[in-house]
Design a protein around this motif. Structure first.
Motif, short mmCIF file in Angstrom:
data_model
loop_
_atom_site.label_atom_id
_atom_site.label_comp_id
_atom_site.label_asym_id
_atom_site.label_seq_id
_atom_site.Cartn_x
_atom_site.Cartn_y
_atom_site.Cartn_z
N LEU A 61 20.41 -15.38 40.53
CA LEU A 61 20.53 -14.06 39.91
C LEU A 61 21.60 -14.19 38.81
O LEU A 61 21.08 -13.67 37.46
CB LEU A 61 21.04 -13.03 40.67
N ASP A 81 22.27 -14.33 32.90
CA ASP A 81 22.96 -15.16 32.02
C ASP A 81 24.66 -14.85 32.33
O ASP A 81 25.33 -14.37 31.24
CB ASP A 81 22.83 -14.61 30.66
N SER A 135 19.58 -23.58 38.83
CA SER A 135 18.68 -23.28 37.71
C SER A 135 17.45 -24.51 37.62
O SER A 135 16.31 -24.13 37.41
CB SER A 135 19.62 -23.36 36.42
N ASN A 192 21.99 -16.68 36.80
CA ASN A 192 21.34 -17.46 35.96
C ASN A 192 20.30 -16.48 35.05
O ASN A 192 20.28 -16.38 33.87
CB ASN A 192 20.24 -18.57 36.47
N LEU A 193 19.68 -15.65 35.96
CA LEU A 193 18.79 -14.77 35.11
C LEU A 193 19.28 -13.55 34.44
O LEU A 193 18.80 -13.13 33.40
CB LEU A 193 17.84 -14.02 36.38
N ARG A 252 11.60 -17.56 39.95
CA ARG A 252 12.05 -17.12 38.70
C ARG A 252 11.87 -16.04 38.43
O ARG A 252 12.86 -15.51 37.57
CB ARG A 252 11.42 -17.99 37.54
N SER A 253 11.18 -14.86 38.90
CA SER A 253 11.14 -13.62 38.84
C SER A 253 12.49 -12.83 39.31
O SER A 253 12.88 -13.11 40.44
CB SER A 253 9.93 -13.00 39.39
N PHE A 254 12.98 -11.97 38.40
CA PHE A 254 14.06 -10.91 38.90
C PHE A 254 13.70 -10.26 40.22
O PHE A 254 14.62 -10.18 41.11
CB PHE A 254 14.41 -9.98 37.81
#
Length: 131
Positions: free
Chosen positions: A103, A108, A14, A105-106, A21-23
């Motif tokens: 992924l 959660d 992270s 992290n994005l 940072r984009s999905f």
């Protein structure tokens, strides 16, 4: 790697993930890094030759729950990765894990929780999990 190590790794990802940072970027990087793992393995076969692949139809035993029956199944792989190929494959696998943690992290998700859930499923369903 224990739970603390996985959490630490996920936090480290992270903190380091700036550019992707984009999905969309992260999911495409997972696919790309998976392909790079495969490519490194194929080079180990075709360029280095430290491992060989010999694929044949598997003869599945009657009872897949019997450990002795599973021993007759083949991996189709022979040889051992040389130090050079091993380093490359492990590096590519590490990148793949990096993007998987990104992924998580994005979305959660806890990487530890994802692994624990999968482990629990494997324990419950055993050899029938991957059918």
């Amino acid at each position: 790697m224990g739970e603390d190590h996985l959490q630490s790794f996920q936090k480290q990802v992270s903190n380091l993930l700036i550019r992707h940072r984009s999905f969309l970027d992260v999911t495409s990087k997972i696919t790309e890094s998976g392909a790079r793992v495969n490519r490194a393995l194929m080079k180990s076969v075709t360029e280095c030759g430290c491992i060989e692949v010999s694929g044949r139809k598997q003869k599945f035993p009657g009872d897949l729950r019997d450990e002795r029956s599973l021993e007759c199944l083949r991996t189709h792989l022979s040889g051992t990765l040389c130090d050079h190929c091993r380093d490359i494959v492990q590096a590519e696998m590490g990148k793949n894990l990096f993007y998987m943690a990104a992924l998580c992290n994005l979305l959660d998700f806890s990487l530890t929780e994802v692994l624990e859930r999968e482990s629990s499923k494997l324990s419950t369903l055993g050899v029938f999990t991957l059918r």
